[in-house]
Write an enzyme that holds these catalytic residues in place. Structure first.
Site, PDB file in Angstrom:
ATOM      1  N   ALA A  48      41.084   3.321  10.100  1.00 51.23           N
ATOM      2  CA  ALA A  48      42.466   3.032  10.487  1.00 51.23           C
ATOM      3  C   ALA A  48      43.189   2.205   9.433  1.00 51.23           C
ATOM      4  O   ALA A  48      44.312   2.529   9.022  1.00 51.23           O
ATOM      5  CB  ALA A  48      42.486   2.324  11.841  1.00 51.23           C
ATOM      6  N   ASN A  51      43.550   3.978   6.053  1.00 50.15           N
ATOM      7  CA  ASN A  51      44.574   5.021   6.194  1.00 50.15           C
ATOM      8  C   ASN A  51      45.970   4.436   6.015  1.00 50.15           C
ATOM      9  O   ASN A  51      46.826   5.020   5.344  1.00 50.15           O
ATOM     10  CB  ASN A  51      44.482   5.679   7.573  1.00 50.15           C
ATOM     11  CG  ASN A  51      43.316   6.638   7.705  1.00 50.15           C
ATOM     12  OD1 ASN A  51      42.679   7.003   6.721  1.00 50.15           O
ATOM     13  ND2 ASN A  51      43.026   7.033   8.940  1.00 50.15           N
ATOM     14  N   ARG A 182      39.225   1.882  21.162  1.00 48.80           N
ATOM     15  CA  ARG A 182      38.278   2.994  21.098  1.00 48.80           C
ATOM     16  C   ARG A 182      37.217   2.759  22.177  1.00 48.80           C
ATOM     17  O   ARG A 182      36.314   1.935  21.999  1.00 48.80           O
ATOM     18  CB  ARG A 182      37.620   3.076  19.725  1.00 48.80           C
ATOM     19  CG  ARG A 182      38.595   3.382  18.588  1.00 48.80           C
ATOM     20  CD  ARG A 182      39.106   4.824  18.680  1.00 48.80           C
ATOM     21  NE  ARG A 182      39.941   5.164  17.541  1.00 48.80           N
ATOM     22  CZ  ARG A 182      41.260   5.085  17.533  1.00 48.80           C
ATOM     23  NH1 ARG A 182      41.890   4.662  18.623  1.00 48.80           N
ATOM     24  NH2 ARG A 182      41.956   5.425  16.464  1.00 48.80           N
ATOM     25  N   GLY A 293      44.961  10.726  12.765  1.00 43.86           N
ATOM     26  CA  GLY A 293      45.664   9.925  11.774  1.00 43.86           C
ATOM     27  C   GLY A 293      47.106   9.622  12.084  1.00 43.86           C
ATOM     28  O   GLY A 293      47.765   8.906  11.326  1.00 43.86           O
ATOM     29  N   ASP A 296      47.903   5.765  12.729  1.00 36.23           N
ATOM     30  CA  ASP A 296      47.885   4.988  11.497  1.00 36.23           C
ATOM     31  C   ASP A 296      49.123   5.292  10.654  1.00 36.23           C
ATOM     32  O   ASP A 296      49.721   4.388  10.053  1.00 36.23           O
ATOM     33  CB  ASP A 296      46.623   5.309  10.689  1.00 36.23           C
ATOM     34  CG  ASP A 296      45.350   5.068  11.482  1.00 36.23           C
ATOM     35  OD1 ASP A 296      45.349   4.182  12.353  1.00 36.23           O
ATOM     36  OD2 ASP A 296      44.361   5.790  11.236  1.00 36.23           O
TER      37      ASP A 296
END
Length: 375
Positions: A48, A51, A182, A293, A296
């Site tokens: 994360a 990214n 998560r 993604g 992020d």
């Protein structure tokens, strides 16, 4: 995003954003199906915070990634690849005793029932990050320090590190915190600690769905009520868009820690100290290639516009555009739209913004706004 060059980016004392967290080598399936059935995988990177750093660097900002990887080939790949995107990796530490984390995933969306991810990160170099081995001078060197809740779940030492980094202190940069809940990382753990960490930040990104799952809090207004301390709370509402709750920086340590008006979040109120301004911006219609993604990328777009001092609405729109860039490619990272291209789209009136529909290839520099509108 252009392919990575050989080597790593050199240190830059004027980094605008420092991103700290775990990055892993990710193996992407060559075809759809169960992990048991996929015959081969392509190698990429995932993380994360890295990214966000890569997306910011691609958007023209000076960004650094601080992490810990093994003294192995996978660690070499991460440092070289992230550095190749223009990110300063000079503060990354190598661990001679612990490996770099890796994971495999299926091609389905993360939220799909058939989605599978196999992580090999237990005992990784990143999980050994702690207040004792992180280079604080480099971590606090930027205008913004970007963190996420993923780090807090990796180990007790990582949690203690995040508590240290979010603690009030003189000269602290603006702290940006993406909750990034998560569930698989919190099995047997208490994810309510993410609420504690978010409350110590200056700028918070949180999804309505993850707030309900992690804390049992439902709705944007309830999320803001549970997080009254941050100057800015960005609630991501999926296809409904995003709602930003913003107030003037409050008196006391948080005001001085935020690095002054130059570094203040977009939402410093014009209605007086502490006055709340609520801004909602609808999401774009996107022809999704892969739903990875995007969160992020949204954070990177919002932070990029924050560094540029743009109004709150425009910061959210830049977040939506960066997320759309990520959604219309197979992997986590992609070439963002050129700044002038993005600025033209952000400047559209509400009706024209609502007509936009973005698909693969929309970020091409020669695309005018009219070419991505729908009738």
């Amino acid at each position: 995003m252009p392919g990575p060059a050989a080597g790593t980016a050199s240190a830059d004392a004027t980094n605008e954003v420092v991103c700290l967290g775990e990055s892993m080598v990710t193996f992407l399936p060559s075809q759809p199906g169960r992990l048991a059935d996929v015959p081969s995988f392509g190698r990429g990177i995932g993380g994360a915070e890295s990214n966000v750093a890569c997306a910011l660097a691609a958007a023209g900002h000076r960004a650094a990634w601080v992490g810990r990887v093994g003294a192995d080939g996978f660690g070499d790949h991460l440092v070289e690849t992230i550095g190749g995107y223009g990110v300063d990796t000079s503060a990354v530490r190598r661990d001679p005793l612990r490996p770099t984390g890796i994971y495999f995933r299926t091609a389905t969306d993360r939220g799909a029932g058939a989605h599978e991810v196999a992580y090999y990160r237990a005992g990784s170099a990143a999980s050994a990050m702690s207040p004792a081995n992180v280079p604080y001078e480099e971590v606090f060197a930027g205008r913004v320090l970007h963190l996420s809740g993923i780090t807090a779940a990796l180990s007790a030492d990582c949690l203690e590190l995040l508590r240290e980094l979010t603690a009030p202190r003189p000269g602290r940069p603006l702290v940006s915190f993406d909750v990034n809940h998560r569930p698989h990382l919190w099995r047997g753990g208490d994810s309510s600690v993410l609420l504690e960490l978010a409350g110590r930040a200056d700028l918070v990104f949180v999804g309505e769905d993850e707030a309900e799952e992690a804390w049992g809090i439902v709705g944007a207004e309830a999320i803001r009520a549970a997080l009254p301390e941050p100057a800015v709370v960005v609630v991501k509402r999926g296809s409904a868009g995003a709602t930003v709750f913003a107030s003037g920086l409050r008196p006391g340590p948080r005001s001085s820690n935020a690095g002054g008006a130059e570094n203040a979040p977009a939402s410093r109120s014009t209605e007086g100290a502490g006055a709340e301004v609520v801004t909602s911006v609808p999401a774009l219609r996107v022809d999704v290639v892969a739903a990875v993604g995007a969160g992020d990328a949204f954070a990177a777009g919002f932070l990029s516009a924050t560094l540029r001092g743009l109004p709150v609405r425009d910061r959210v729109r830049h977040g939506h555009l960066m997320a759309a860039a990520a959604l219309t490619v197979p992997g986590d990272l992609t070439e963002p739209p050129a700044r002038d291209h993005a600025d033209r789209l952000v400047a559209l009136d509400d009706e024209a913004w609502g007509r936009l529909r973005l698909g693969p290839g929309w970020t091409a520099a020669d695309r005018a706004p009219e070419e991505v509108r729908t009738p």
